[in-house]
Design an enzyme around this catalytic site. Sequence first.
Site, PDB file in Angstrom:
ATOM      1  N   ASN A  20       0.743  -1.175   0.264  1.00 26.29           N
ATOM      2  CA  ASN A  20      -0.058  -0.294   0.238  1.00 26.29           C
ATOM      3  C   ASN A  20       1.252   1.151   0.283  1.00 26.29           C
ATOM      4  OD1 ASN A  20       0.410  -0.320   2.639  1.00 26.29           O
ATOM      5  ND2 ASN A  20      -1.660   0.166   3.433  1.00 26.29           N
ATOM      6  N   ALA A  23       6.376  -6.535  -1.840  1.00 22.29           N
ATOM      7  CA  ALA A  23       4.964  -7.175  -1.545  1.00 22.29           C
ATOM      8  C   ALA A  23       5.525  -7.594  -3.300  1.00 22.29           C
ATOM      9  CB  ALA A  23       4.137  -6.370  -1.831  1.00 22.29           C
ATOM     10  N   GLY A  53       2.035  -6.070   7.803  1.00 25.30           N
ATOM     11  CA  GLY A  53       1.043  -6.144   6.889  1.00 25.30           C
ATOM     12  C   GLY A  53      -0.098  -7.023   7.923  1.00 25.30           C
ATOM     13  N   GLU A  84       3.636  -4.260  12.664  1.00 20.56           N
ATOM     14  CA  GLU A  84       2.880  -3.401  12.398  1.00 20.56           C
ATOM     15  C   GLU A  84       2.258  -4.462  11.387  1.00 20.56           C
ATOM     16  OE1 GLU A  84       0.629  -1.106  10.736  1.00 20.56           O
ATOM     17  OE2 GLU A  84       2.340  -0.206   9.401  1.00 20.56           O
ATOM     18  N   ARG A 101      -6.955   8.218   2.250  1.00 21.20           N
ATOM     19  CA  ARG A 101      -6.115   7.972   1.904  1.00 21.20           C
ATOM     20  C   ARG A 101      -5.943   7.319   0.901  1.00 21.20           C
ATOM     21  NH1 ARG A 101      -1.407   7.485   5.991  1.00 21.20           N
ATOM     22  NH2 ARG A 101       0.218   7.976   4.896  1.00 21.20           N
ATOM     23  N   CYS A 106      -3.795   0.595   7.076  1.00 22.55           N
ATOM     24  CA  CYS A 106      -4.429   0.322   8.271  1.00 22.55           C
ATOM     25  C   CYS A 106      -4.469   1.012   9.000  1.00 22.55           C
ATOM     26  CB  CYS A 106      -3.152  -0.552   9.052  1.00 22.55           C
ATOM     27  SG  CYS A 106      -1.321  -0.083   8.159  1.00 22.55           S
ATOM     28  N   GLU A 164       7.547   2.307  14.316  1.00 20.98           N
ATOM     29  CA  GLU A 164       8.578   2.845  13.768  1.00 20.98           C
ATOM     30  C   GLU A 164       8.089   4.085  13.563  1.00 20.98           C
ATOM     31  OE1 GLU A 164       7.055   0.055  10.524  1.00 20.98           O
ATOM     32  OE2 GLU A 164       9.044  -1.015  10.681  1.00 20.98           O
TER      33      GLU A 164
END
Length: 492
Positions: free
Chosen positions: A166, A191, A243, A265, A293, A299, A473
């Site tokens: 993403n 990915a 993910g 995350e 967005r 996420c 992060e």
Amino acid sequence: MAHITAPAPLPVLGFPAKLMPIGGSWIPSSSGQTITVINPATEQPIADVPAGTVTDGLAGLDAACAAQDAWAATPARDRADILARTYQGIIDRRDEFAALIVAEMGKPWIEAQAEVDYGAGFFRWFAESANRLHLDGQFGLEPGGNYRIAVSKRPVGPSLLITPWNFPLAMGARKIAPALAAGCTTILKPAELTPLTSMLLARVLEEAGVPAGVVNIVTTNNSREVVAAIMNDSRVRKISFTGSTQVGRALLAQAAENVMNTSMELGGNAPLIVFDDADLDQAVDGAIVAKLRNGGQSCVGANRIYLQSGIATEFTRRFTERMSATRTGNGVEPDVELGPLVDDKQVTAVSALVQDALAKGATCLTGGTTPEGTGYFYPATVLTNIPANANIRTEEIFGPVAAIYTFDTEDQAIQEANNTPYGLASYVFSQDLGRALRVADAIDAGMTGINRGVVSNPAAPFGGTKASGLGREGGTEGLEAYQETKYTGIQL
Ligand code: SIN
């Protein structure tokens, strides 16, 4: 709903095609196979990358291990200089990066440019952090006064970094920059759907002076086996994954075998709460950005919008008007605000959630129908009157679908917000700062935006509680995630 799908020129590849950077060389897959990357707006191929194998993954690990000691011994200021040059290199190639991001991921041009700045920002932030690394220790007498305690930081070691599709630049940047700042070497597995941006990043890192083997990239369509093979090797000391919670759980189980340092995350189910005393213009703007967005494929996207009863009707009217007016199309077109979803599976999943809610009695105020034609598009959609048994109440939508609910009291809003196994982002809109802070404190989530719909910032710790993950992060915490603490007891 009509959308624009004009054919776009293929983006320039600023790196060698069909090769991946391992150990300082760009090499093909050991199988000779490649993966074709598809533009989700046009369904046309963009470029091929190597279909990396277990052998290639282990070659990446060998290279990272071979480079580890020298990289850890490189003065922090030299590492910082490389990161600062990487920041500048990305900014200098902003349009090139943005074109690749739009082509392989689908987000609109303006958002792709924002991602380039956001991603580059991690290199600037961690360059600044690396320059302060030597100040992180402690030295002093132990409480009994008998000997000295010295505490210092050292790099965790070779790190496996796994990123989602993403944010093709920012997610890699958020992991590579702190790893390098701390003195760790890396193997990045981007990915399968969006590997091209990472390749350009590797090129910029090389140009900035990153030594051979410090950043290795393995592109693959066999993630499970390649990742398992790397994680089975006790030389890899850290895994950082962004993910789904489902995959994160499986990786945590694998990491347990070698007692590996982990940062996870994972999924979210962000509540966005608007109180009666909110500034409605600000709240609608915030909700639009928190929802749209990246086409809702984030996420931290607002998954559940809770409106206090006094403003519910007016907010819904204004919000729906804005959602209906969203300009949808190929992100390369000027003024497009909503691009395609990343692939047809994503369209099917989002559409299934909407259809399930409608079949159970929800009301659709706009959107809700998959358009005919080329490209993986789904319209901006607003649902209300969502019944208790609709799947959309509990599942991460990952699409441009707003699910609206109402509440009466502050306690009710907090209870609803916390009624989820996830705890990543949350948003509160109120002009009463006391209330906003009280509610933010009461929500069990790693991040809360007050009167704003975006919280992401390289200088802030990004991450979640509960099933949304482990660790942070960005911020100072982002660097600590790649450091071990070393204590030395000194008798003088
Ligand atoms: C994500 O959706 O995983 C990251 C979003 C962000 O960094 O803002």
